[in-house]
Motif scaffolding. Structure first.
Motif, short mmCIF file in Angstrom:
data_model
loop_
_atom_site.label_atom_id
_atom_site.label_comp_id
_atom_site.label_asym_id
_atom_site.label_seq_id
_atom_site.Cartn_x
_atom_site.Cartn_y
_atom_site.Cartn_z
N GLU A 9 1.33 -0.97 0.12
CA GLU A 9 0.21 -0.15 0.11
C GLU A 9 0.91 1.31 0.05
O GLU A 9 0.75 2.06 -0.94
CB GLU A 9 -1.40 0.23 1.40
CG GLU A 9 -2.41 -1.06 1.08
CD GLU A 9 -3.14 -1.05 2.59
OE1 GLU A 9 -3.25 -0.03 2.51
OE2 GLU A 9 -3.67 -1.79 2.81
N THR A 10 2.57 1.39 0.87
CA THR A 10 2.67 1.96 1.08
C THR A 10 3.62 2.82 -0.52
O THR A 10 3.24 3.93 -0.92
CB THR A 10 4.02 2.50 2.05
OG1 THR A 10 3.29 1.89 3.14
CG2 THR A 10 5.01 3.48 2.28
N TRP A 14 3.31 5.83 -3.10
CA TRP A 14 4.35 6.61 -3.72
C TRP A 14 4.27 7.07 -5.21
O TRP A 14 4.88 8.02 -5.57
CB TRP A 14 5.56 6.15 -3.18
CG TRP A 14 5.86 6.80 -1.63
CD1 TRP A 14 5.58 5.88 0.01
CD2 TRP A 14 6.30 8.16 -1.33
NE1 TRP A 14 6.09 6.80 0.94
CE2 TRP A 14 6.20 8.13 0.49
CE3 TRP A 14 7.03 8.64 -2.18
CZ2 TRP A 14 7.30 8.98 0.70
CZ3 TRP A 14 7.24 10.12 -1.24
CH2 TRP A 14 7.24 10.07 0.16
N VAL A 15 3.61 6.13 -5.38
CA VAL A 15 3.74 5.47 -6.96
C VAL A 15 2.51 6.10 -7.72
O VAL A 15 2.73 6.40 -8.80
CB VAL A 15 4.11 4.54 -8.16
CG1 VAL A 15 3.40 4.59 -9.14
CG2 VAL A 15 5.40 3.86 -7.31
N ALA A 16 0.92 6.34 -7.03
CA ALA A 16 0.23 6.46 -7.34
C ALA A 16 -0.16 8.30 -8.08
O ALA A 16 -0.71 8.77 -8.94
CB ALA A 16 -0.90 7.05 -6.14
N ASP A 17 1.10 9.03 -7.42
CA ASP A 17 1.09 10.86 -7.90
C ASP A 17 2.54 10.50 -9.30
O ASP A 17 2.35 11.59 -9.86
CB ASP A 17 1.75 11.34 -6.51
CG ASP A 17 0.18 11.73 -5.67
OD1 ASP A 17 -0.36 11.52 -5.72
OD2 ASP A 17 0.90 11.87 -4.46
N SER A 18 2.90 9.47 -9.36
CA SER A 18 3.70 9.42 -10.28
C SER A 18 3.04 9.16 -11.69
O SER A 18 1.79 8.95 -11.57
CB SER A 18 4.73 8.79 -10.54
OG SER A 18 4.71 7.51 -10.83
N LEU A 27 1.33 -2.53 -8.91
CA LEU A 27 0.87 -2.27 -7.13
C LEU A 27 -0.19 -2.37 -6.81
O LEU A 27 -0.28 -3.23 -5.65
CB LEU A 27 0.93 -1.45 -6.45
CG LEU A 27 3.59 -1.16 -6.77
CD1 LEU A 27 3.71 0.67 -6.98
CD2 LEU A 27 3.70 -2.10 -5.94
N ASP A 28 -1.24 -1.81 -7.36
CA ASP A 28 -2.64 -2.26 -7.32
C ASP A 28 -2.79 -3.51 -7.26
O ASP A 28 -3.99 -4.68 -6.92
CB ASP A 28 -3.74 -1.66 -8.04
CG ASP A 28 -4.84 -1.43 -7.81
OD1 ASP A 28 -5.39 -1.75 -6.34
OD2 ASP A 28 -5.59 -2.20 -8.21
#
Length: 120
Positions: A9-10, A14-18, A27-28
């Motif tokens: 989840e972490t 971190w990658v979601a905003d990239s 990752l999901d």
């Protein structure tokens, strides 16, 4: 168990905003498919083997736990191979885990206590 799930989840946070949609999707999928199920499988299997070996509570609970761990493992394999991370069978696994933990709690509560400290 929380640390295993939180790692995925972490990383997802971190990658979601990239601007990397493939990383977010990977990752999901990882977070939804594997970490908690594998942790629960390992925990139930380890506790069940200890129950079966020591006989602290009924050995039937150890056997039931090993069967549940096998079901969890199969469920995680089918989840990895399936088209979606969580299907309707996920609720069956959650229910099975809750029932097994309740049975374990009741069995431990009812287990006779043996004191190793000498009396007065």
């Amino acid at each position: 168990m929380g640390f295993v799930s939180n790692a995925a989840e972490t990383a997802l946070t971190w990658v979601a905003d990239s601007n990397q949609p493939a990383a977010v999707l990977a990752l999901d999928q990882l977070q939804g498919r594997t970490p908690i199920v594998w942790t629960i499988t390992a925990m139930v299997a380890a506790i069940s083997l200890a129950i079966y070996r020591t006989g602290l509570v009924g050995r039937w609970l150890g056997v039931a736990g090993l069967v549940a761990a096998a079901i969890f493992l199969l469920g995680s394999i089918f989840s990895i191979l399936g088209p979606t991370p969580e299907g309707s069978s996920s609720l069956v696994g959650v229910g099975l885990f809750i029932v097994w933990m309740l049975a374990l709690s009741v069995a431990l509560w009812r287990a006779p206590s043996t004191s190793t400290t000498p009396g007065p």
